[in-house]
Design a protein around this motif. Structure first.
Motif: not given
Length: 464
Positions: A120, A353-354, A356-358, A360-361
């Motif tokens: 990404t 949004g990358y 916040e997704r990262h 969470a992961k």
């Protein structure tokens, strides 16, 4: 005739090899002042190289003052070019520095570097390099790119309850630079700063380097014991990690936060909030910031070193409005500005949004790491171990019954192939935490965690 070995397989050009070896002979006195050198023709024939190679080497030595040319007489070693050589203090012996087994390092604060979202990041980087105007390759503003500051202000409000305008943000080269700027911004040699105890040793050093004195306030399972702050002290600021106390892991409750706000208002001082890896909270949502209670009293510090990667070197300070201009000036005279293109990539990474997704992961991954480490500790040490400060972050505290982590024991553990970090290293008033260590787990593989815990047990309890 000069003896100069030529390595034709080397990547170093021949003229550079000749230059370096003559230079070295002059510096160490093997060629002495006034000594005549062979002519360029003679030396080129001797070394079986082009005369131009020797000419270029001599010209460089003449330009740097090692040689002088006397018309009709030749080329001579110049006066004053001999330098007494220091004795070599040590030599690196690779054989001695190789251990039988690799060290398992339980250092805290290191993320899982192999899980960095490189695809990404590379995609956004490629887009950016194709899209941006040439003007973006020039000098930039000390406070950082507006694109990142705007995105960051929105992100911090949404996720951390930080209330600020983009103008209040100064982008720094990591949290360490942010701390250094705060020290230069607020402290003089006659000042006092209140700090949690224990707190990161590096931060203590940064603030002490100003000449100011540090007044420690103990912490408990809920963070700084604010009731112990003396009313007559009048510090320049109170430094704390309220969302995740480092290293003991407590979270400051609202009652103590309000006590701090009221203390700062009465004493006309500031609060410095280090938001240490609080995104990775495993029970419930991240705790709201102290800054959100009074944005004109609190300097809020954060970075992306633990969320993403220390290699990015991007952090930030959220400032009260009266300190904005002075902090910008200090940042300018420190390093002009943090690299602009990395800021622009990060701005897109957050905006799309990358980030916040990262997070969470990574929360799922680190929770799995934490749970595995706790399981290994209880299985290996049984009733001898107490695990503390594990609700947030990428480290926990281990307390061992009847164990004193002395320098001797730490060396013993290192001989077993493990590096651990005592809480005592970060305490201001010594002697309170001698049986506690910090174990970071974010960057380790599960087999390393299991093996590391086993090695610690044997180092502590096996008798030699």
């Amino acid at each position: 005739m000069l003896w100069i070995p030529i390595d034709r397989s080397s990547d170093i050009p021949l003229n550079r090899q000749v230059y370096q070896q003559i230079r070295e002979k002059i510096l160490n006195g093997h060629l002495q002042a006034g000594e005549k050198l062979a002519s360029t023709r003679e030396l080129s024939a001797e070394l079986k190289v082009s005369r131009n190679v020797i000419l270029e080497a001599y010209d460089q030595l003449l330009a740097e003052g090692f040689l002088i040319a006397r018309g009709g007489s030749g080329t001579f070693v110049a006066e004053g070019a001999f330098l007494t050589q220091r004795e070599t203090l040590f030599e690196l012996n690779e054989a001695e520095n190789k251990t039988k087994d690799p060290i398992i390092n339980f250092r805290s604060g290191i993320p899982a570097l192999d899980l960095f979202p490189r695809k990404t990041w590379a995609k956004l980087s490629h887009q950016l390099w194709n899209d941006i105007e040439p003007t973006n390759f020039g000098y930039d503003s000390p406070e950082g790119r507006l694109e990142l500051r705007q995105t960051l202000a929105q992100y911090l409000l949404r996720t951390r309850g930080v209330t600020c305008h983009p103008e209040q943000i100064v982008i720094t080269s990591g949290a360490t630079q942010a701390m250094t700027l705060v020290s230069r911004l607020l402290l003089t040699p006659k000042d006092t700063a209140i700090m949690e105890d224990p707190i990161t040793n590096d931060i203590q050093t940064i603030f002490k380097s100003s000449g100011a004195s540090i007044y420690p306030i103990p912490v408990d399972e809920d963070g700084m014991k604010t009731a112990l702050i003396p009313e007559n002290l009048h510090p320049k600021f109170v430094f704390l990690t309220p969302s995740h106390q480092f290293p003991l892991g407590g979270t400051l409750p609202i009652q103590r936060r309000i006590q701090l706000i009221n203390f700062a208002r009465r004493n006309n001082c500031l609060l410095v909030e280090d938001d240490y890896d609080s995104e990775f909270r495993y029970e419930g949502s991240p705790v709201s910031s102290l800054q959100g209670l009074d944005s004109e009293l609190v300097l809020y510090i954060g970075s992306f070193s633990k969320i993403l990667s220390p290699a990015l070197r991007i952090g930030y300070i959220v400032l009260p409005t009266h300190l904005i201009e002075k902090c910008r000036q200090l940042k300018w005279f420190t390093d002009l500005h943090t690299p602009s293109l990395d800021q622009l990539i990060l701005a897109r990474f957050i905006k799309d949004g990358y980030l916040e997704r990262h997070i969470a992961k990574m929360k799922k991954f680190y929770k799995s790491q934490r749970d595995f480490l706790i399981q290994c500790l209880h299985t290996t040490f049984s009733h001898k171990v107490k695990v503390l400060g594990y609700s947030t972050g990428m480290h926990l505290i281990v307390e061992l019954e009847d164990v004193h982590f002395s320098k001797k024991l730490l060396l013993q553990i290192e001989r077993f192939g493990v590096k651990i970090y005592p809480v005592e290293d970060h305490s201001i008033e010594k002697g309170k935490y001698t049986n506690r260590i910090i174990l970071g787990y974010g960057h380790l593989k599960k087999n390393e965690i299991e093996e590391g815990v086993t090695r610690i047990f044997h180092a502590v309890y096996d008798k030699e």
